[in-house]
Scaffold this motif. Structure first.
Motif, PDB file in Angstrom:
ATOM      1  N   GLU A 364       0.849  -1.136   0.053  1.00 50.59           N
ATOM      2  CA  GLU A 364      -0.053   0.060  -0.041  1.00 50.59           C
ATOM      3  C   GLU A 364       0.701   1.264   0.112  1.00 50.59           C
ATOM      4  N   ILE A 365       2.049   1.251   0.851  1.00 49.48           N
ATOM      5  CA  ILE A 365       2.739   2.592   0.867  1.00 49.48           C
ATOM      6  C   ILE A 365       3.393   2.595  -0.346  1.00 49.48           C
ATOM      7  N   ALA A 414      -7.045 -10.557   7.052  1.00 51.35           N
ATOM      8  CA  ALA A 414      -6.155  -9.597   6.637  1.00 51.35           C
ATOM      9  C   ALA A 414      -6.517  -8.816   5.504  1.00 51.35           C
ATOM     10  N   GLN A 415      -6.994  -9.706   4.614  1.00 48.92           N
ATOM     11  CA  GLN A 415      -7.472  -9.061   3.181  1.00 48.92           C
ATOM     12  C   GLN A 415      -8.714  -8.270   3.381  1.00 48.92           C
ATOM     13  N   ALA A 416      -9.314  -8.587   4.396  1.00 50.69           N
ATOM     14  CA  ALA A 416     -10.703  -7.749   4.807  1.00 50.69           C
ATOM     15  C   ALA A 416     -10.269  -6.422   5.281  1.00 50.69           C
ATOM     16  N   ALA A 417      -9.091  -6.244   5.891  1.00 47.07           N
ATOM     17  CA  ALA A 417      -8.557  -5.010   6.581  1.00 47.07           C
ATOM     18  C   ALA A 417      -7.817  -4.371   5.810  1.00 47.07           C
ATOM     19  N   SER A 418      -7.716  -4.553   4.526  1.00 41.47           N
ATOM     20  CA  SER A 418      -6.903  -3.692   3.586  1.00 41.47           C
ATOM     21  C   SER A 418      -7.593  -3.157   2.473  1.00 41.47           C
ATOM     22  N   GLY A 421      -6.328  -4.503  -2.569  1.00 46.78           N
ATOM     23  CA  GLY A 421      -7.050  -4.850  -3.660  1.00 46.78           C
ATOM     24  C   GLY A 421      -7.770  -4.049  -4.470  1.00 46.78           C
ATOM     25  N   SER A 422      -8.045  -2.719  -4.075  1.00 46.94           N
ATOM     26  CA  SER A 422      -8.651  -1.612  -4.649  1.00 46.94           C
ATOM     27  C   SER A 422      -7.877  -0.500  -5.381  1.00 46.94           C
TER      28      SER A 422
END
Lengths: 563, 421
Positions: A364-365, A414-418, A421-422
């Protein structure tokens, strides 16, 4: 006249000159890139259709020094799975997470890297760091001397030494440890751990000295800036790995009040404390803070899954992390009233919530920082992953569908918290060339590396374009180091010895009037024996020093390397 | 005769603490320690040069002939061992290159001691400190099963009874407890005359005594009232002192822990130190580094990934602390050619048992049976410059050339042998 080599017809990515994928010929003579010569007498190498960049530069990689060698010594089981046999050309070696020096040099060169910088040279251990890097073939090297928990600086600070005195001490340290920059690790925290403090926030006082990390950062960043050293203060911040540390990281960036500062392995400092598990991504806020502060640069310290070893000067937080040691063995050291270290083997697991989220936070960074000149590709080798995983990391950055495919296999919570993906961004080849070449050279202060302009060192990597960027970046067609072809079709064909890059800012030698009695009274070695001379660096005949000018100096000096 | 040349701040490569405050006088080939010397450094620096000529089968020859013969023996050998390894960083580098090329096993003469520590490092790890930290921070020193002063004569003077520390500590208040062995002299006695406490036991009982101390630190209660002749109540008090100390240091010289399974005792000590650090600070200080032991292991680790007892027989480094124990290999008759490197101490001679032995040794070395090749070599820090590692593995000290003896150095001779292969 020495031979001229012509690289014919390659697609060149040279961001330092704004060249974004243009077909150009390059000419090499005496280890340098030259303008188109008048003669036709050139050795041609057909590069038509191939991608050409400068040699890559790893601006933060733990390749030499005490803690790396502890890591090597304590991990025989990790080496045994990754051995390199001797050949006519190459020495044998081994090591996956903490490779031997010879192996490290070979592998960097095979990936098209031509320089690596050890970010944590403890001044008292600098001789060892340079001896190890001296045994690391092909690539250029250099390092950042660690200050900030050394008792000499902390004593200067409590006695209200003026900034000029601190500048002198910093310049003296750079000069005599043969370093390229200054790093601070958990500012004052390594010292605090020796006084049994277990954490140190940005405004928390060292129990003995009463100084805070914020004070130390300000003094050192000012010193580096005033001395005219190109590489800004290299900062491993407070509270590494602690959930919720993102606010302090942002405070650190704001608190430096516009001075140049490099935040290293920022992924480990970008954690929120939200959610059921009190661990969340702070990447968006951190990226925004970087975007809003032109004085700040960062490298990511991406984690990738699998076995590695963490080796850090941050004894305080390495001690804290020892419960996670995998396999269960670890080392912590207090070192010479200078610093400390901790070595903790670690296995990042893709189905572990925290590890999976760390992976996402790093990416993400990368993807949310707008300016590729201010963010750098690192895994904090070997702390996030071994440097050999860089081609995989490049593919994750350049290929959204590949990234999302890997993402979909990770810990579901973890996927749900990030938001990863978008994010649609895919790095371009030009941006990769900035991050790993032009930007890195500019950040470290290497005027003649990381670009392909006339006069630059002929450190050049030639790739076959391949939509699978991992394959492409794993095996270049050709790598040139100082004009010598060292890799052909992915294989090493020559072993050369690179230079060590250093700075030697001017300083007032009267600083030794206080250092001399300090060494005599308190240290376990003499001042004269602490210093590493230029002659010692070059005595073996293959060591070569490149002394870069500060902004107050002129000229560029080379020493040694005749053999 | 001309005046002797005086050198200040000379570092000693002869003991693991590598004191670097010696004053040396050199007259021709004669070297004399004139201040800050001790029994170990004086013997190290002052041993005179006797033989300077290489020998092959006892006959004096030129260096080139000795080198060629050494290369012949290595070439013809199906199992070579390079051991001794008492040399500096460049010597160790040359050993590594030659071992890689000749597919030899590498080992150091002090490995039996080294591995009492290394096996612990590789199994559970440790928390340790360095000489400079000890000098400035220690409040309680516990010496486990060791005398210290016979091997490291200036340790107490330099690291315990220094005049002042960085942190206004009352140096006189520092405490020393010997657990398991009484000191051989009074080096540990403070300048004011305060003697170290001694809790002695037989070395065979040391593992049990140390285990009990660890249990007491962990808060366990014991049924026994004595262990190894030591009152458990006294050990209980020591445990309590370790817990209240702000910066205790537990030290041992692995070379003195000469009993079977000593690594388990070192491990118990190291795990106790980890336990103490839950609440306070405590660190281990393994004292060693004799004869370039630390140097050899450091260079081997960075060039090959492994410490001593590594074989290059497979064409890549293969580590096995049991299989590649050179003493075991020699005793079992597995070694065809032994190349012995010993540049610090003429008494450190090769173990018998190899078919052929090549020695690069300090001048004056005496053999019970003449080796196939003997090449007298210079000593780092006397005959040539170099770098040596101190016991803590952190500080590498530069050592200087003090005289012009013409003796070749290990690195050059080994490089010449490698060239011939």
């Amino acid at each position: 006249m020495a031979n001229i080599t012509k690289l014919v017809g390659g697609i060149v990515f040279d961001p330092a000159h704004g060249v974004d994928g243009e077909q150009q010929d390059l000419y090499i003579q005496d280890g340098r890139i030259i303008a188109k010569p008048d003669t036709d007498k050139v050795t041609e190498i057909d590069c038509r259709g191939k991608i050409i960049m400068a040699g890559a530069i790893d601006m933060h990689t733990h390749i030499g020094g005490g803690k790396v060698n502890i890591a090597r010594t304590m991990l025989p089981e990790d080496h045994a799975q990754d051995v390199i046999a001797r050949t006519e050309l190459l020495r044998s070696g081994c090591g996956h997470a903490a490779p031997s020096t010879l192996t490290a040099g070979y592998r960097y060169a095979e990936m098209g890297y031509t320089a690596g910088f050890e970010p944590a040279i403890l001044p008292m251990n600098a001789r060892q760091a340079h001896m190890e890097m001296g045994d690391t073939p092909i690539i250029d090297k250099g390092g950042y001397a660690m200050l900030g928990s050394d008792d000499f600086l902390l004593r200067m600070m409590i006695s209200n030494a003026d900034q000029e005195a601190i500048n002198n001490y910093v310049a003296w340290t750079l000069t005599h440890t043969q370093a390229m920059g200054i790093k601070v690790v958990n500012p004052g925290g390594i010292s605090a751990f020796k006084f049994n403090q277990r954490k140190l926030d940005l405004d928390e006082k060292n129990a003995y000295y009463g100084v805070t990390p914020r004070d130390i950062l300000a003094r050192l960043a000012q010193a580096v800036h005033e001395l005219g050293v190109a590489h800004p203060l290299h900062v491993h911040g407070c509270n590494l790995g602690v959930p919720g540390n993102m606010d302090m990281t942002i405070d650190t960036m704001q608190g430096i009040e516009g001075l140049p500062m490099h935040m290293t392995h920022i992924q480990f400092h970008s954690y929120g404390a939200e959610g059921d598990r009190k661990f969340s991504s702070g990447a968006a806020e951190i990226a925004e803070a970087i975007n809003n502060h032109d004085n700040i640069t960062a490298d990511v310290g991406q984690i990738l899954f699998g076995q590695t070893v963490t080796a850090s000067g941050d004894s305080m937080h390495q001690y804290e992390a020892h419960g996670h040691a995998h396999p269960n063995k670890w080392v912590c050291m207090d070192i010479e009233c200078d610093a400390g270290c901790g070595v903790v083997p670690f296995k990042y697991k893709d189905q572990n919530f925290v590890n999976a989220l760390q992976w996402m936070i790093g990416l993400e960074i990368f993807l949310l920082v707008d300016d590729p000149w201010r963010v750098f590709l690192t895994t904090d080798h070997p702390n996030g992953a071994p440097f050999t995983s860089y081609p995989h990391l490049i593919r994750l950055l350049m290929d959204k569908s590949f990234r999302n495919e890997v993402l979909s296999t990770l810990n579901p919570d973890a996927q749900a918290a990030s938001n990863l993906g978008s994010i649609d961004r895919e790095y371009t080849l030009y941006e990769i060339a900035i991050m790993t070449r032009a930007g890195a050279a500019k950040l470290v202060g290497l005027s003649d590396r990381g670009h392909l302009g006339t006069g630059a060192a002929a450190d050049i990597t030639v790739y076959t374009d391949n939509a699978d960027r991992e394959k492409m970046f794993s095996k270049p067609d050709y790598v040139f180091k100082d004009g010598n072809m060292v890799v052909e079709n992915g294989d090493l064909i020559d072993v050369t010895w690179g230079a060590t890059h250093v700075v030697k800012p001017d300083y007032d030698a009267s600083i030794e009037k206080s250092l001399q009695p300090y060494f005599d009274k308190y240290m376990s070695m003499k001042l004269g024996n602490f210093k590493i001379s230029d002659d010692e660096m070059t005595a073996d005949g293959r060591g070569r020093l490149i002394i870069h000018p500060t902004s107050h100096q002129s000229g560029y000096q080379e020493k040694g390397g005749a053999a | 005769m001309s005046e002797p040349i005086r050198r200040e701040d000379v570092a000693s490569p002869f003991c693991g603490i590598a004191s670097d405050d010696l004053t040396i006088e050199v007259s021709g080939l004669e070297v004399k320690v004139v201040s800050n010397g001790d029994a170990v450094t004086q013997r190290g620096f002052e041993t005179p040069i006797t033989d300077t000529q290489p020998r092959v089968n006892g006959k004096e020859v030129d260096l080139a002939i000795a080198v060629a013969k050494a290369a012949d023996l290595l070439r013809a050998s199906s199992q070579s061992v390079i051991s001794g390894l008492a040399t500096d960083v460049n010597g160790a580098r040359a050993v590594m290159a030659l071992a890689d090329k000749s597919r030899a096993v590498i080992d150091h003469y002090a490995s039996a001691a080294t591995f009492r520590n290394l096996l612990v490092l590789q199994d559970t790890g440790w928390m340790t400190t360095t000489l400079g930290e000890v000098k400035n921070r220690v409040d309680l020193l516990v010496v486990v099963g060791s005398d210290i002063e016979s091997r490291f004569p200036r340790f107490f003077e330099r690291c315990m009874w220094n005049e002042e520390s960085l942190f206004e500590q009352d140096i006189a208040s520092r405490e020393i407890v010997f657990l398991g062995k009484a000191p051989s002299g009074d080096a540990s006695t403070s300048p004011a005359g305060k003697q170290a406490e001694v809790m002695a036991c037989d070395s065979v009982d040391l593992p049990e005594v140390v285990s009990v101390l660890r249990a007491l630190v962990a808060g366990r209660t014991l049924q026994a009232s004595q262990v190894g002749g030591i009152d458990v109540a006294a050990l209980s008090k020591l445990a309590a002192r370790l817990k209240v100390a702000k910066y205790s240091v537990v030290t041992w010289a692995a070379g003195e822990l000469d009993f079977k399974g000593a690594e388990a005792t070192v491990q118990t000590v190291c795990e106790m130190i980890k336990d103490l650090n839950k609440d306070t600070r405590s660190s281990g200080l393994p004292l060693g580094g004799i004869g370039g032991e630390t140097t050899a292991n450091q260079v081997s680790a960075w060039q090959a990934g492994y410490p001593m007892r590594t074989s290059f027989g497979l064409g890549y480094p293969d580590y096995d602390p049991y299989l590649y124990d050179s003493e075991r290999m020699l005793a079992a008759g597995e070694v065809e050619t032994l190349l012995w490197v010993s540049s610090f101490d003429a008494d450190v001679v090769p173990t018998e048992g190899a078919r052929d032995t090549i020695v690069l040794g300090r001048s004056g070395m005496q053999f019970s049976s003449e080796p196939a090749v003997f090449i007298p070599i210079g000593t780092p820090g006397i005959d040539h410059a170099g770098q040596v590692f101190r016991t803590d593995g952190v500080v590498a000290l530069p050592v200087q050339k003090l005289r012009d003896s013409g003796l070749p150095n290990v690195a050059d001779v080994l490089a010449a042998i490698e060239e011939e292969l």
